[in-house]
Write a protein that holds these residues in place. Structure first.
Motif, PDB file in Angstrom:
ATOM      1  N   GLY A  71       0.799  -1.215   0.000  1.00  0.00           N
ATOM      2  CA  GLY A  71       0.000   0.000   0.000  1.00  0.00           C
ATOM      3  C   GLY A  71       0.831   1.263   0.000  1.00  0.00           C
ATOM      4  N   LEU A  72       2.164   1.129   0.062  1.00  0.00           N
ATOM      5  CA  LEU A  72       3.035   2.300   0.038  1.00  0.00           C
ATOM      6  C   LEU A  72       2.986   2.922  -1.356  1.00  0.00           C
ATOM      7  N   ASP A  73       2.785   4.231  -1.410  1.00  0.00           N
ATOM      8  CA  ASP A  73       2.629   4.904  -2.686  1.00  0.00           C
ATOM      9  C   ASP A  73       3.134   6.333  -2.551  1.00  0.00           C
ATOM     10  N   GLY A  74       3.073   7.076  -3.614  1.00  0.00           N
ATOM     11  CA  GLY A  74       3.465   8.475  -3.561  1.00  0.00           C
ATOM     12  C   GLY A  74       4.454   8.841  -4.641  1.00  0.00           C
ATOM     13  N   VAL A  75       4.738  10.130  -4.741  1.00  0.00           N
ATOM     14  CA  VAL A  75       5.595  10.650  -5.798  1.00  0.00           C
ATOM     15  C   VAL A  75       7.015  10.100  -5.684  1.00  0.00           C
ATOM     16  N   LYS A  76       7.576  10.106  -4.478  1.00  0.00           N
ATOM     17  CA  LYS A  76       8.955   9.634  -4.300  1.00  0.00           C
ATOM     18  C   LYS A  76       9.083   8.172  -4.717  1.00  0.00           C
ATOM     19  N   LEU A  77       8.118   7.363  -4.298  1.00  0.00           N
ATOM     20  CA  LEU A  77       8.171   5.950  -4.632  1.00  0.00           C
ATOM     21  C   LEU A  77       8.033   5.742  -6.138  1.00  0.00           C
ATOM     22  N   ASN A  78       7.117   6.444  -6.761  1.00  0.00           N
ATOM     23  CA  ASN A  78       6.898   6.275  -8.198  1.00  0.00           C
ATOM     24  C   ASN A  78       8.121   6.698  -9.010  1.00  0.00           C
ATOM     25  N   TRP A  79       8.720   7.832  -8.648  1.00  0.00           N
ATOM     26  CA  TRP A  79       9.950   8.263  -9.324  1.00  0.00           C
ATOM     27  C   TRP A  79      11.085   7.279  -9.041  1.00  0.00           C
ATOM     28  N   GLY A  80      11.147   6.815  -7.803  1.00  0.00           N
ATOM     29  CA  GLY A  80      12.192   5.869  -7.439  1.00  0.00           C
ATOM     30  C   GLY A  80      12.096   4.579  -8.235  1.00  0.00           C
ATOM     31  N   MET A  81      10.893   4.038  -8.389  1.00  0.00           N
ATOM     32  CA  MET A  81      10.733   2.812  -9.144  1.00  0.00           C
ATOM     33  C   MET A  81      11.006   3.027 -10.629  1.00  0.00           C
ATOM     34  N   SER A  82      10.625   4.192 -11.153  1.00  0.00           N
ATOM     35  CA  SER A  82      10.924   4.493 -12.558  1.00  0.00           C
ATOM     36  C   SER A  82      12.431   4.524 -12.794  1.00  0.00           C
ATOM     37  N   LEU A  83      13.156   5.158 -11.881  1.00  0.00           N
ATOM     38  CA  LEU A  83      14.618   5.207 -11.998  1.00  0.00           C
ATOM     39  C   LEU A  83      15.242   3.838 -11.793  1.00  0.00           C
ATOM     40  N   MET A  84      14.630   3.004 -10.950  1.00  0.00           N
ATOM     41  CA  MET A  84      15.141   1.651 -10.767  1.00  0.00           C
ATOM     42  C   MET A  84      15.039   0.864 -12.065  1.00  0.00           C
ATOM     43  N   VAL A  85      13.921   1.014 -12.766  1.00  0.00           N
ATOM     44  CA  VAL A  85      13.761   0.333 -14.058  1.00  0.00           C
ATOM     45  C   VAL A  85      14.822   0.827 -15.047  1.00  0.00           C
ATOM     46  N   ILE A  86      15.032   2.152 -15.097  1.00  0.00           N
ATOM     47  CA  ILE A  86      16.042   2.719 -15.996  1.00  0.00           C
ATOM     48  C   ILE A  86      17.432   2.183 -15.635  1.00  0.00           C
ATOM     49  N   GLY A  87      17.750   2.170 -14.336  1.00  0.00           N
ATOM     50  CA  GLY A  87      19.056   1.705 -13.893  1.00  0.00           C
ATOM     51  C   GLY A  87      19.297   0.242 -14.206  1.00  0.00           C
ATOM     52  N   MET A  88      18.313  -0.601 -13.930  1.00  0.00           N
ATOM     53  CA  MET A  88      18.475  -2.027 -14.203  1.00  0.00           C
ATOM     54  C   MET A  88      18.538  -2.305 -15.702  1.00  0.00           C
ATOM     55  N   THR A  89      17.815  -1.518 -16.496  1.00  0.00           N
ATOM     56  CA  THR A  89      17.892  -1.672 -17.950  1.00  0.00           C
ATOM     57  C   THR A  89      19.278  -1.294 -18.450  1.00  0.00           C
ATOM     58  N   ALA A  90      19.822  -0.182 -17.948  1.00  0.00           N
ATOM     59  CA  ALA A  90      21.163   0.235 -18.347  1.00  0.00           C
ATOM     60  C   ALA A  90      22.206  -0.797 -17.942  1.00  0.00           C
ATOM     61  N   MET A  91      22.074  -1.337 -16.732  1.00  0.00           N
ATOM     62  CA  MET A  91      23.035  -2.344 -16.290  1.00  0.00           C
ATOM     63  C   MET A  91      22.907  -3.621 -17.116  1.00  0.00           C
ATOM     64  N   SER A  92      21.679  -3.939 -17.534  1.00  0.00           N
ATOM     65  CA  SER A  92      21.492  -5.104 -18.401  1.00  0.00           C
ATOM     66  C   SER A  92      22.158  -4.879 -19.751  1.00  0.00           C
ATOM     67  N   MET A  93      22.101  -3.645 -20.257  1.00  0.00           N
ATOM     68  CA  MET A  93      22.785  -3.334 -21.510  1.00  0.00           C
ATOM     69  C   MET A  93      24.297  -3.497 -21.357  1.00  0.00           C
ATOM     70  N   ALA A  94      24.826  -3.049 -20.213  1.00  0.00           N
ATOM     71  CA  ALA A  94      26.253  -3.246 -19.947  1.00  0.00           C
ATOM     72  C   ALA A  94      26.587  -4.730 -19.902  1.00  0.00           C
ATOM     73  N   ALA A  95      25.696  -5.515 -19.297  1.00  0.00           N
ATOM     74  CA  ALA A  95      25.926  -6.957 -19.212  1.00  0.00           C
ATOM     75  C   ALA A  95      25.860  -7.617 -20.577  1.00  0.00           C
ATOM     76  N   VAL A  96      24.986  -7.142 -21.452  1.00  0.00           N
ATOM     77  CA  VAL A  96      24.913  -7.687 -22.809  1.00  0.00           C
ATOM     78  C   VAL A  96      26.217  -7.428 -23.562  1.00  0.00           C
ATOM     79  N   ILE A  97      26.749  -6.216 -23.416  1.00  0.00           N
ATOM     80  CA  ILE A  97      28.003  -5.871 -24.103  1.00  0.00           C
ATOM     81  C   ILE A  97      29.169  -6.670 -23.534  1.00  0.00           C
ATOM     82  N   ASN A  98      29.323  -6.586 -22.218  1.00  0.00           N
ATOM     83  CA  ASN A  98      30.477  -7.194 -21.564  1.00  0.00           C
ATOM     84  C   ASN A  98      30.363  -8.709 -21.472  1.00  0.00           C
ATOM     85  N   GLY A  99      29.119  -9.194 -21.357  1.00  0.00           N
ATOM     86  CA  GLY A  99      28.918 -10.614 -21.096  1.00  0.00           C
ATOM     87  C   GLY A  99      28.596 -11.458 -22.304  1.00  0.00           C
ATOM     88  N   PHE A 100      28.200 -10.815 -23.395  1.00  0.00           N
ATOM     89  CA  PHE A 100      27.832 -11.597 -24.581  1.00  0.00           C
ATOM     90  C   PHE A 100      28.529 -11.105 -25.852  1.00  0.00           C
TER      91      PHE A 100
END
Length: 215
Positions: free
Chosen positions: A66-95
């Motif tokens: 039930g936790l919600d709010g602007v900080k959480l929503n922005w935080g989760m959006s940035l988490m998706v961006i960060g994990m996507t970027a790290m996955s791109m790094a892993a694709v380059i370095n790892g494959f």
């Protein structure tokens, strides 16, 4: 589950083969990468899967709590961006780089040596760019989500403080040049992030009652 993901992510990252250094000859770097290709594939494939599971688990935890709010929503959006970027790094370095090293024709000529070294350097630079984006995004993300959790009781508040601390340490260390995202730097930032992730998992398991209005 998040605790298990955190422990596994740190263990897998530490199992990453030592990368070739710039002092290595091009031939020895290609041979080292090609020789460890299967292990490199496994490590990076597992890390990509764990990053996806991290995002999905965090999203589900906050939805159910039930936790919600602007900080959480922005935080989760940035988490998706960060994990996507790290996955791109892993694709380059790892494959991409191991596939390139495994297929590159040997023996090297002066021309093919220069071309291969340029491609390896480009791959390293692209990997570093995506890793920097990932750490910047996940650092701000953990701090924002931590702020959103500060009004919770018990473990929720502790997870909030840890999120803010992890975000500040990772972001400050990277921006101030205290560490670089090489092999050791990645393991450090990965361990810090998953320390916070594991704390959120413990909050979910033992004390996830929401005691505040959305923030």
């Amino acid at each position: 589950m998040l605790v298990g993901i955190g422990v596994l992510s740190v263990a897998v990252a530490l199992h990453h083969p030592e990368p070739a250094s710039r002092s290595d000859t091009t031939a020895s770097a290609l041979a080292a990468i090609a020789g460890e290709a299967q292990e490199i594939y496994s490590v990076h494939g597992t890390l990509i899967l764990l990053m996806l599971l991290t995002v999905l688990c965090l999203r589900e935890i906050f939805r159910k709590s039930g936790l919600d709010g602007v900080k959480l929503n922005w935080g989760m959006s940035l988490m998706v961006i960060g994990m996507t970027a790290m996955s791109m790094a892993a694709v380059i370095n790892g494959f991409s780089i191991p596939l390139f090293a495994s297929k590159y024709p040997l023996p090297l000529t002066p021309e093919s040596d220069a071309a291969a070294r340029a491609i390896l350097m480009l791959g390293s630079a692209l990997n570093r760019v995506f890793a920097n984006i990932a750490v910047l995004a996940t650092s701000v993300s953990s701090a924002l989500i931590g702020m959103a959790m500060l009004r919770q009781a018990g473990l929720g508040r502790i997870a909030g403080f840890i999120g803010i601390a992890v975000g500040a340490i990772s972001l400050g260390g990277l921006m101030l040049g205290l560490f670089e995202l090489d092999y050791a730097g990645f393991n450090l930032t990965n361990a810090l992030l998953y320390l916070w992730v594991a704390t959120v998992g413990l909050w979910t398991a033992f004390g996830n009652s929401v005691r505040s209005s959305p923030s």
